[in-house]
Structure formats: C-alpha cells, structure tokens
Design a protein around this motif. Structure first.
Motif: not given
Ligand code: SF4
Ligand code: SF4
Length: 177
Positions: A36-51
């Motif tokens: 569910p929303k806000y249940s975890s935080n995994n940057p690999a799931r992000s739709r933006i990534r920072i070089i």
C-alpha cells in the motif's frame, strides 16, 4: 472519428543548478508508489532518479519516460565538467538493455504518472530547493490518440512480459490497494 477536448497539460521544469542531490524526490516518489501507499521506500521504485557526482557538485534529475521494446542505436558520449558519460545515462526510457526504471518486484517498466490523484506532483512539493517547477498549460488534444497510446503500450508490454505476468501484476496491485 476522434473528438477534441481541452486538457491541462502538466510538465515539470528542471533547474539543474538548484539540485543538490538530496534525493528527497526519489524517496517520496518510491514511497507514494509502494503498495500500500507509503508502506515502504525503495529508490528503485522511483520514477525520478538523480545522477549524482558529489565530487564535481553535479546532480541531474531524470524522469522515467516511455517504455521501449528494444535498445536504440544511441552511442554518443557527453563530457560534462571533465567527466565522460554514455548517452544512456540521461535516457528516460525503460529499456531492456539496462536496469533503470523497472519495478523491482515485477520487472515491469516504470513511467512518471505525475502522481495521479494528487493536486501537485510530490517530487515538486518535496524539493526544498526549487529545482523542480510545475508548469501547466491548456491544450486541445485528440481523445482517440490517448486510446491508441494505451493500446500500443499494452501490446509492447504483452510482447515483452507475456499477458499472464501483466494480469498477475495487476491482480496483485488491486489486492494491495
Ligand atoms: S529533491 Fe530537488 S534538490 Fe533534492 S535531489 Fe530531488 S531535484 Fe534535487
Ligand atoms: S511527478 Fe510523481 S510520479 Fe512523477 S517522478 Fe515526481 S513523484 Fe514520481
């Protein structure tokens, strides 16, 4: 026959000079898209990534764009502040030849959905440095084109992953909602 309708087009303007690489945008995006929303935080799931290149004080936000069935022919090199980068580094596509912008559990492609259902994209809201600015404009768009886009996207996904896997992923997402 296609109808035209007025639609608000949202875009995000990126000011690279203001980004300090804090990755708050990646964090909130991945958390918003967890199930569910806000249940975890995994940057690999992000739709933006920072070089990130902290030693050069260089940070570049890249948004997830379209899925592509095959890798492209782009082999250009960029030199920025003395460092060489492959063209792929800045690409927005979810592409079979690299791991970026793929859902970590299912492997399905990720694409920025502008935080559907929210008043404002969350990465914009969470960027304390004004590196991400929301812009809105009204445009007339063909309703039919959107439907075609959807069909092409679904066909590409079915070719790549198989319809069963897609249906499984959708079923799992619905269960978690
Ligand atoms: S939240 Fe803003 S400053 Fe921080 S990494 Fe993202 S774009 Fe850059
Ligand atoms: S607009 Fe929303 S979905 Fe797109 S990258 Fe930002 S937080 Fe993620």
């Amino acid at each position: 026959m296609s109808d035209k309708e007025k639609k608000i087009i949202k875009t995000i303007k990126i000011d690279v000079d203001k980004c300090n690489g804090c990755r708050a945008c990646e964090m909130i995006c991945s958390s918003f898209h967890a199930a569910p929303k806000y249940s975890s935080n995994n940057p690999a799931r992000s739709r933006i990534r920072i070089i990130r290149e902290p030693l050069r004080d260089l940070y570049l936000p890249v948004y997830a764009g379209e899925y592509t069935v095959a890798e492209c022919a782009g082999r250009d090199k960029y030199t920025i502040d003395g460092k060489e980068y492959d063209e792929c580094s800045f690409c927005r596509a979810s592409c079979p030849s690299r791991d970026e912008f793929k859902e970590p559990d299912s492997g399905l492609p990720l694409k920025c959905d502008m935080c559907e259902g929210e008043d404002e994209p969350l990465c914009v809201k969470w960027c304390m440095h004004d590196a991400l600015i929301l812009e809105e404009r009204e445009e007339e768009v063909e309703e039919q084109v959107e439907q075609e886009d959807l069909e092409i996207g679904l066909e590409s996904l079915a070719d790549k992953f198989g319809m069963d896997k897609i249906m499984d992923a959708v079923a799992r997402m619905k269960e978690k909602d």
